[in-house]
Scaffold this active site. Structure first.
Site, PDB file in Angstrom:
ATOM      1  N   ILE A  18      97.483 -61.566 -60.091  1.00 31.41           N
ATOM      2  CA  ILE A  18      98.360 -60.454 -59.277  1.00 31.41           C
ATOM      3  C   ILE A  18      99.339 -59.217 -59.374  1.00 31.41           C
ATOM      4  O   ILE A  18     100.011 -59.207 -59.301  1.00 31.41           O
ATOM      5  CB  ILE A  18      97.509 -60.582 -57.827  1.00 31.41           C
ATOM      6  CG1 ILE A  18      98.948 -61.485 -57.109  1.00 31.41           C
ATOM      7  CG2 ILE A  18      96.272 -60.782 -57.473  1.00 31.41           C
ATOM      8  CD1 ILE A  18      98.566 -62.034 -55.553  1.00 31.41           C
ATOM      9  N   ASP A  37     109.686 -64.403 -64.698  1.00 25.97           N
ATOM     10  CA  ASP A  37     108.218 -65.178 -64.860  1.00 25.97           C
ATOM     11  C   ASP A  37     109.183 -66.416 -65.766  1.00 25.97           C
ATOM     12  O   ASP A  37     109.613 -66.199 -66.668  1.00 25.97           O
ATOM     13  CB  ASP A  37     107.515 -64.518 -65.018  1.00 25.97           C
ATOM     14  CG  ASP A  37     105.885 -64.891 -65.293  1.00 25.97           C
ATOM     15  OD1 ASP A  37     105.526 -64.479 -64.449  1.00 25.97           O
ATOM     16  OD2 ASP A  37     105.508 -65.252 -66.256  1.00 25.97           O
ATOM     17  N   ASN A  77     105.712 -64.616 -55.571  1.00 30.07           N
ATOM     18  CA  ASN A  77     104.536 -64.450 -55.666  1.00 30.07           C
ATOM     19  C   ASN A  77     104.485 -65.728 -56.872  1.00 30.07           C
ATOM     20  O   ASN A  77     102.761 -65.983 -56.996  1.00 30.07           O
ATOM     21  CB  ASN A  77     104.429 -62.980 -56.612  1.00 30.07           C
ATOM     22  CG  ASN A  77     103.108 -63.352 -57.048  1.00 30.07           C
ATOM     23  OD1 ASN A  77     102.080 -63.147 -56.480  1.00 30.07           O
ATOM     24  ND2 ASN A  77     102.635 -63.347 -57.842  1.00 30.07           N
ATOM     25  N   SER A 129      97.742 -67.542 -48.815  1.00 32.51           N
ATOM     26  CA  SER A 129      96.801 -67.175 -49.120  1.00 32.51           C
ATOM     27  C   SER A 129      95.322 -67.304 -47.950  1.00 32.51           C
ATOM     28  O   SER A 129      96.112 -67.882 -47.155  1.00 32.51           O
ATOM     29  CB  SER A 129      96.415 -68.483 -50.470  1.00 32.51           C
ATOM     30  OG  SER A 129      95.099 -68.725 -50.292  1.00 32.51           O
ATOM     31  N   TYR A 142      95.896 -76.892 -53.012  1.00 30.54           N
ATOM     32  CA  TYR A 142      96.092 -75.490 -53.278  1.00 30.54           C
ATOM     33  C   TYR A 142      96.564 -75.115 -51.705  1.00 30.54           C
ATOM     34  O   TYR A 142      97.243 -74.281 -50.975  1.00 30.54           O
ATOM     35  CB  TYR A 142      94.874 -74.739 -53.833  1.00 30.54           C
ATOM     36  CG  TYR A 142      95.426 -73.309 -54.120  1.00 30.54           C
ATOM     37  CD1 TYR A 142      96.548 -72.523 -55.105  1.00 30.54           C
ATOM     38  CD2 TYR A 142      94.953 -72.618 -53.641  1.00 30.54           C
ATOM     39  CE1 TYR A 142      96.607 -71.325 -54.857  1.00 30.54           C
ATOM     40  CE2 TYR A 142      95.130 -71.169 -53.086  1.00 30.54           C
ATOM     41  CZ  TYR A 142      95.962 -70.358 -53.643  1.00 30.54           C
ATOM     42  OH  TYR A 142      96.666 -69.478 -54.194  1.00 30.54           O
ATOM     43  N   THR A 174      90.173 -64.388 -52.704  1.00 36.63           N
ATOM     44  CA  THR A 174      90.201 -64.223 -54.714  1.00 36.63           C
ATOM     45  C   THR A 174      89.999 -63.572 -55.006  1.00 36.63           C
ATOM     46  O   THR A 174      89.555 -61.987 -54.299  1.00 36.63           O
ATOM     47  CB  THR A 174      88.787 -65.223 -54.812  1.00 36.63           C
ATOM     48  OG1 THR A 174      89.097 -65.982 -54.149  1.00 36.63           O
ATOM     49  CG2 THR A 174      88.403 -65.666 -56.571  1.00 36.63           C
ATOM     50  N   ALA A 175      91.174 -62.726 -55.091  1.00 37.24           N
ATOM     51  CA  ALA A 175      91.031 -61.475 -56.311  1.00 37.24           C
ATOM     52  C   ALA A 175      90.241 -61.915 -57.299  1.00 37.24           C
ATOM     53  O   ALA A 175      89.826 -62.378 -58.226  1.00 37.24           O
ATOM     54  CB  ALA A 175      92.681 -61.165 -56.869  1.00 37.24           C
ATOM     55  N   THR A 177      90.945 -60.982 -61.077  1.00 37.26           N
ATOM     56  CA  THR A 177      92.034 -60.600 -62.206  1.00 37.26           C
ATOM     57  C   THR A 177      91.245 -61.374 -63.719  1.00 37.26           C
ATOM     58  O   THR A 177      90.295 -61.981 -63.193  1.00 37.26           O
ATOM     59  CB  THR A 177      92.942 -61.733 -61.431  1.00 37.26           C
ATOM     60  OG1 THR A 177      92.740 -63.127 -61.189  1.00 37.26           O
ATOM     61  CG2 THR A 177      93.809 -60.939 -60.013  1.00 37.26           C
TER      62      THR A 177
END
Length: 249
Positions: A18, A37, A77, A129, A142, A174-175, A177
């Protein structure tokens, strides 16, 4: 002041998942955005891509100090996932996931706080999340990491509110992606797996990256100037509504 015009934002993990949508959303509102990143090569204008590893303090500090001349918004993120129960993941994996998902937030926040304190619109938004609160199967590690991020968000909100720094988090479900699509494609029955993911949300579908990004932009911006210590769920209703079973025909 409307939108994010003139503000400077740093988004970690903004090159995958995302992340790209989350980074482009504040840019579309007028912010100058730097993406931190491990692999920023795919980051394109108007975003500024900077190589950084959130598990390395020196790397984070170097990237945060570069280019923008100040920071008004930090979006934490960056993160990695893990599947399994509490007995499935070895210690090394626990250390790695918590180092990235939890200490990564600590490192970027620590580096960004000095310029944030100089901003009139300082805001931190952490990506948490639904796993922090919903008790999902096969997500022990997680979930533990994201639960720590949620608690850390609240603690930082208390620590820094009198310094003019707001701290909130977004709790996505949950996206839909490319990463999730690849996971679904690898399942024995991708269509059944997607149907099962959709079914555990009262809204009946995965969330979109655009929906998560919109929540981040709202919490980050001056329109939410009185919002701090808040977790905003973008999860299709997983944390709230409890529906009765649909009547059988």
């Amino acid at each position: 002041m409307t939108g994010l015009s003139g503000l400077r934002a740093v988004v970690t993990g903004g090159a995958s998942g995302i992340g790209p949508t989350t980074a482009r959303a504040p840019a579309a509102q007028g912010a100058r955005v730097a993406v931190l990143d491990l692999a920023p090569d795919g980051v394109t204008d108007p975003l500024l891509g900077l190589r950084a590893d959130v598990s390395d303090d020196a790397s984070v500090r170097t990237a945060v100090a570069a280019e923008l001349g100040g920071i008004d918004i930090l979006v934490d993120n960056a993160g990695i996932g893990a599947a399994g129960t509490a007995e499935d993941n070895p210690d090394e994996q626990w250390h790695r996931v918590l180092d990235v998902d939890v200490l990564g937030v600590v490192r970027t926040t620590r580096a960004a706080l000095p310029p944030l304190r100089r901003s009139a619109h300082a805001s931190i938004v952490d990506t948490c999340s639904v796993a922090a609160t919903a008790g999902l199967p096969q997500r022990a590690l997680y979930s533990a990491g994201k639960g720590a991020v949620r608690a850390l968000t609240l603690a930082m909100a208390a620590d820094h509110v009198r310094e003019g720094v707001r701290v909130n988090c977004v709790d996505p479900g949950t996206a839909d992606t490319p990463w999730v699509v690849r996971l679904l494609d690898a399942a024995d029955d991708p269509e059944a797996e997607r149907a099962a993911l959709n079914a555990r949300r009262p809204m009946g579908r995965l969330v979109t990256a655009d929906e998560v990004a919109a929540a981040v932009v709202h919490l980050a911006g001056p329109a939410a100037a009185s919002v701090t210590g808040t977790a905003l769920a973008v999860d299709g209703g997983m944390q709230g509504p409890r529906l009765r079973p649909e009547p059988r025909s």
